[in-house]
Design a protein around this motif. Structure first.
Motif, short mmCIF file in Angstrom:
data_model
loop_
_atom_site.label_atom_id
_atom_site.label_comp_id
_atom_site.label_asym_id
_atom_site.label_seq_id
_atom_site.Cartn_x
_atom_site.Cartn_y
_atom_site.Cartn_z
N HIS A 1 -10.29 8.67 45.10
CA HIS A 1 -10.04 9.54 46.26
C HIS A 1 -8.87 8.96 47.05
O HIS A 1 -8.77 7.74 47.23
CB HIS A 1 -11.31 9.58 47.13
N PRO A 2 -7.94 9.79 47.52
CA PRO A 2 -6.76 9.28 48.24
C PRO A 2 -7.10 8.41 49.44
O PRO A 2 -6.45 7.37 49.67
CB PRO A 2 -6.04 10.56 48.69
N GLN A 3 -8.12 8.80 50.20
CA GLN A 3 -8.48 8.01 51.38
C GLN A 3 -9.03 6.64 50.99
O GLN A 3 -8.80 5.64 51.66
CB GLN A 3 -9.51 8.78 52.22
N THR A 4 -9.78 6.61 49.88
CA THR A 4 -10.30 5.33 49.39
C THR A 4 -9.15 4.42 48.96
O THR A 4 -9.11 3.23 49.30
CB THR A 4 -11.25 5.55 48.20
N LYS A 5 -8.22 4.97 48.21
CA LYS A 5 -7.08 4.18 47.73
C LYS A 5 -6.26 3.62 48.89
O LYS A 5 -5.71 2.51 48.81
CB LYS A 5 -6.20 5.04 46.82
N ALA A 6 -6.17 4.39 49.96
CA ALA A 6 -5.43 3.91 51.13
C ALA A 6 -6.22 2.88 51.92
O ALA A 6 -5.64 1.98 52.54
CB ALA A 6 -5.09 5.10 52.03
N ALA A 7 -7.55 2.99 51.88
CA ALA A 7 -8.40 2.10 52.68
C ALA A 7 -8.60 0.73 52.05
O ALA A 7 -8.71 -0.28 52.76
CB ALA A 7 -9.76 2.76 52.91
N VAL A 8 -8.65 0.68 50.72
CA VAL A 8 -8.98 -0.58 50.03
C VAL A 8 -8.07 -1.75 50.41
O VAL A 8 -8.58 -2.84 50.73
CB VAL A 8 -8.99 -0.36 48.49
#
Length: 234
Positions: free
Chosen positions: A187-194
């Motif tokens: 998910h884009p938000q997950t990739k940005a958050a990690v």
């Protein structure tokens, strides 16, 4: 003369507690002497176990991942972090682990009827063996050197609404040296958050970090898996 008798009695009575008190100092000293006897047992634990997680291998039956415990250079135990939920796999895993402990390597035979799982097991096992920090002769002679040995520990796989979250933590002594994602939602938000979660972890040196805005569910799963890795560290 009549008054002298009570005074003498009081004087003698006053000495009785002194006579009784003297032995009590001896018993307290023997207790203190007994405590250092426990120190040799702590120094006898020269070889510390290392727990290393292998890579997650995706197979047709499902993901396969092992966790290996090394006692020095010896493989002392193998634990499955992930395996297909299949009867043949469940029957094969104990045989694969037994073969590993006998061979002390990933050079083992596949279990008949579970070839796919066996191949995934061997690949993950070899990755764990390759990831184990090499032990040197100098580290065994130097306690300070052995204390700083790296350990790679996988946290638990946490199921969330967005998908599975699992981290792998590299410890340098007691310090969190690196964090790697073994599993995360696509998910884009997950990739940005990690990257933010990992940066916070390295700064805080614990799981006491803030959730990333817009990725609260993933953040919660990350923290839970991270804490499990910290708790599992030897």
């Amino acid at each position: 003369m009549k008054r002298a008798i009570p005074v003498l009695v009081l004087t003698v009575a006053g000495l009785i507690p002194v006579w009784r008190y003297a032995p009590s100092t001896d018993t307290s000293s023997t207790t203190e002497v007994a405590e250092p006897a426990s120190t040799p047992s702590s120094s006898s634990g020269g070889t510390s176990n290392q727990v290393v997680a292998g890579s997650t291998i995706k197979t047709e039956k499902g993901p396969v991942q092992v966790e290996v415990t090394f006692d020095g250079d010896k493989i002392s135990s193998v634990r499955m972090l992930q395996q297909p939920n299949h009867p043949q796999t469940k029957a094969a895993v104990p045989k694969l682990i037994a073969e590993t402990l006998t061979a002390q390597s990933a050079d083992i035979d596949a279990v008949s009827g579970a070839t796919i799982t066996s191949e995934g097991y061997v690949e993950s096992l070899q990755a764990a063996i390759d990831a184990k920090p090499a032990s040197s002769s100098s580290s065994s002679s130097s306690p300070s050197a052995s204390a700083a040995v790296s350990q790679v520990v996988a946290g638990s796989a946490v199921g969330t609404e967005k998908g599975t979250v699992q981290v792998e933590v590299t410890f340098e002594g007691d310090k969190i040296d690196a964090v790697r994602m073994l599993q995360q939602p696509n998910h884009p938000q997950t990739k940005a958050a990690v990257p933010k979660l990992i940066a916070e972890t390295l700064e805080a040196q614990s799981s006491d970090i803030d959730a990333v805005s817009g990725a609260t569910i993933t953040s919660d799963g990350y923290v839970e898996s991270l804490q499990a890795a910290i708790d599992a560290k030897g």
